[in-house]
Design a protein around this motif. Structure first.
Motif, PDB file in Angstrom:
ATOM      1  N   LEU A  92       0.821  -1.213   0.000  1.00  0.00           N
ATOM      2  CA  LEU A  92       0.000   0.000   0.000  1.00  0.00           C
ATOM      3  C   LEU A  92       0.852   1.258   0.000  1.00  0.00           C
ATOM      4  O   LEU A  92       0.372   2.338  -0.360  1.00  0.00           O
ATOM      5  N   SER A  93       2.090   1.148   0.396  1.00  0.00           N
ATOM      6  CA  SER A  93       2.968   2.321   0.409  1.00  0.00           C
ATOM      7  C   SER A  93       3.120   2.924  -0.984  1.00  0.00           C
ATOM      8  O   SER A  93       3.408   4.119  -1.111  1.00  0.00           O
ATOM      9  N   TRP A  94       2.893   2.123  -2.033  1.00  0.00           N
ATOM     10  CA  TRP A  94       2.996   2.659  -3.384  1.00  0.00           C
ATOM     11  C   TRP A  94       1.950   3.730  -3.637  1.00  0.00           C
ATOM     12  O   TRP A  94       2.161   4.628  -4.450  1.00  0.00           O
ATOM     13  N   THR A  95       0.790   3.642  -2.986  1.00  0.00           N
ATOM     14  CA  THR A  95      -0.266   4.628  -3.210  1.00  0.00           C
ATOM     15  C   THR A  95       0.072   5.976  -2.579  1.00  0.00           C
ATOM     16  O   THR A  95      -0.570   6.982  -2.895  1.00  0.00           O
ATOM     17  N   ASN A  96       1.063   6.020  -1.717  1.00  0.00           N
ATOM     18  CA  ASN A  96       1.421   7.293  -1.097  1.00  0.00           C
ATOM     19  C   ASN A  96       1.956   8.299  -2.105  1.00  0.00           C
ATOM     20  O   ASN A  96       1.990   9.497  -1.825  1.00  0.00           O
ATOM     21  N   LEU A 106      -0.246   5.355   4.043  1.00  0.00           N
ATOM     22  CA  LEU A 106      -0.687   3.970   4.070  1.00  0.00           C
ATOM     23  C   LEU A 106       0.484   2.997   4.139  1.00  0.00           C
ATOM     24  O   LEU A 106       1.569   3.256   3.620  1.00  0.00           O
ATOM     25  N   GLU A 109      -0.569  -4.320   2.918  1.00  0.00           N
ATOM     26  CA  GLU A 109      -0.681  -4.908   1.582  1.00  0.00           C
ATOM     27  C   GLU A 109      -2.139  -5.071   1.180  1.00  0.00           C
ATOM     28  O   GLU A 109      -3.053  -4.993   2.017  1.00  0.00           O
ATOM     29  N   LEU A 110      -2.353  -5.307  -0.115  1.00  0.00           N
ATOM     30  CA  LEU A 110      -3.691  -5.573  -0.617  1.00  0.00           C
ATOM     31  C   LEU A 110      -3.645  -6.572  -1.766  1.00  0.00           C
ATOM     32  O   LEU A 110      -2.615  -6.746  -2.423  1.00  0.00           O
ATOM     33  N   LEU A 131      -8.081  -5.369   1.652  1.00  0.00           N
ATOM     34  CA  LEU A 131      -6.954  -4.871   2.431  1.00  0.00           C
ATOM     35  C   LEU A 131      -6.496  -5.946   3.401  1.00  0.00           C
ATOM     36  O   LEU A 131      -7.311  -6.573   4.079  1.00  0.00           O
ATOM     37  N   ALA A 134      -3.499  -3.762   6.678  1.00  0.00           N
ATOM     38  CA  ALA A 134      -3.254  -2.390   6.242  1.00  0.00           C
ATOM     39  C   ALA A 134      -3.047  -1.475   7.443  1.00  0.00           C
ATOM     40  O   ALA A 134      -3.670  -1.642   8.490  1.00  0.00           O
ATOM     41  N   VAL A 136      -3.126   2.602   8.402  1.00  0.00           N
ATOM     42  CA  VAL A 136      -3.504   3.945   7.977  1.00  0.00           C
ATOM     43  C   VAL A 136      -3.098   4.930   9.063  1.00  0.00           C
ATOM     44  O   VAL A 136      -3.581   4.858  10.191  1.00  0.00           O
TER      45      VAL A 136
END
Length: 244
Positions: A92-96, A106, A109-110, A131, A134, A136
Motif C-alpha cells: 500500500l505504500s505505493w499509493t502514497n 498507508l 498490503e492488498l 486490504l 493495512a 492507515v
C-alpha cells in the motif's frame, strides 16, 4: 538493476510488426525493490499488446502483479488503454505517491483485480480488492489504525465496503464511505466511522502539545464520526462519548 532485452522485427515497411521481450532484476519503485520483472510487448497495426509480470516484492517477498491487454491509437499519440491487472500482496505504500501526506499515509498490503480503460492521460479503473494488515496513519489526528476488509474501485473513486478498524490498543470500529477524485487529484472524502462497543473505545486523537497545534491531547471514545470534504478542507463531525 539488471535488464535483458530481446527483439524481433517483421511484417512490411507499411505495416511493421515489432516484438520485444525482456527480464529485469532489482528494479526499484516506491521504496520497494521488484526482484523479477518479465515483459513481452508486440506492436502491430497501431496497437500494442502487453504482457507484464512483476514479482518478488513487499515485506513477504510474495508480491505479484500480472497485467495483460492492449494499448491502441499509438501513432496519433492518443493512447487508449484496454488492460486487466491482478495484484497479490501489493504494498500500500505505493499509493502514497498519489496521496497528500497531510491526509493519510498507508502501509500494509492488498489483493486486487482491476480493468484499466480510457485515455492514458485520464485512465478509468474498475474493480475491487481486499486490504490485508493495512496501516492507515492520519497525520491530522496523530493516530494510526490497522484496517482490514474489502473495497471497490470505480472510475471516479474508491468505495470502502465496510472495513474493520483497530487502533492497536484494544479499540475498534467499523468504517464505510467513499474517496472521490478528479483524475487522481482533488480528493474528496465522505467517510463514516461507527464505534459501537463501549468496552473497546477507539483512539480518535493523539496530538502532542505544540505551539503550532490548534488543539492537542489524547482521546478515546465511542459513537459516530463523519469525515468529509476536499483534502485541504476536511470537516470532522463527531457524536461521541469519551471513555474518561
Amino acid at each position: 538493476e539488471n535488464i535483458s532485452l530481446y527483439g524481433n522485427l517483421g511484417g512490411t515497411l507499411k505495416n511493421p510488426t515489432v516484438s520485444m521481450s525482456g527480464v529485469g532484476e532489482g528494479i526499484s519503485y516506491g521504496g520497494e525493490t521488484i526482484a523479477k520483472s518479465e515483459f513481452e510487448i508486440t506492436y502491430s497495426g497501431d496497437e500494442m499488446k502487453v504482457d507484464l509480470d512483476f514479482s518478488g516484492f513487499g515485506d513477504s517477498g510474495n508480491g505479484k502483479i500480472i497485467t495483460r491487454g492492449k494499448i491502441k491509437n499509438i501513432l496519433s499519440g492518443d493512447y487508449t488503454l484496454d488492460l486487466m491487472s491482478a495484484m497479490t500482496d501489493l504494498p500500500l505504500s505505493w499509493t502514497n505517491t498519489i496521496l497528500d501526506e497531510k491526509m493519510a499515509k498507508l502501509g500494509g498490503e492488498l489483493d486486487a483485480a482491476i480493468t484499466i480503460k480510457g485515455k492514458l492521460s485520464s485512465p478509468a479503473l474498475l474493480g475491487g480488492g481486499t486490504l490485508k494488515n493495512a496501516l492507515v496513519a492520519i497525520a491530522y489526528l496523530g493516530t494510526e489504525y490497522d484496517v482490514t476488509g474489502g473495497f471497490g474501485i470505480t472510475p471516479d473513486g474508491i468505495e470502502l465496503n465496510g472495513l474493520q478498524v483497530r487502533d492497536g490498543k484494544g479499540g475498534e470500529g467499523f468504517l464505510v464511505g467513499t474517496a472521490l477524485h478528479e483524475n487522481f487529484k482533488k480528493w474528496n472524502l465522505d467517510i463514516s466511522l461507527s464505534i459501537e462497543n463501549k468496552n473497546a473505545p477507539l483512539e480518535l486523537m493523539n496530538i502532542p502539545r505544540s505551539p503550532d497545534a490548534y488543539f492537542y491531547g489524547t482521546g478515546n471514545a465511542w459513537g459516530d464520526v463523519n469525515i468529509f470534504g476536499y483534502e485541504d478542507q476536511i470537516t470532522i463531525e463527531a457524536r461521541v462519548k469519551t471513555s474518561q
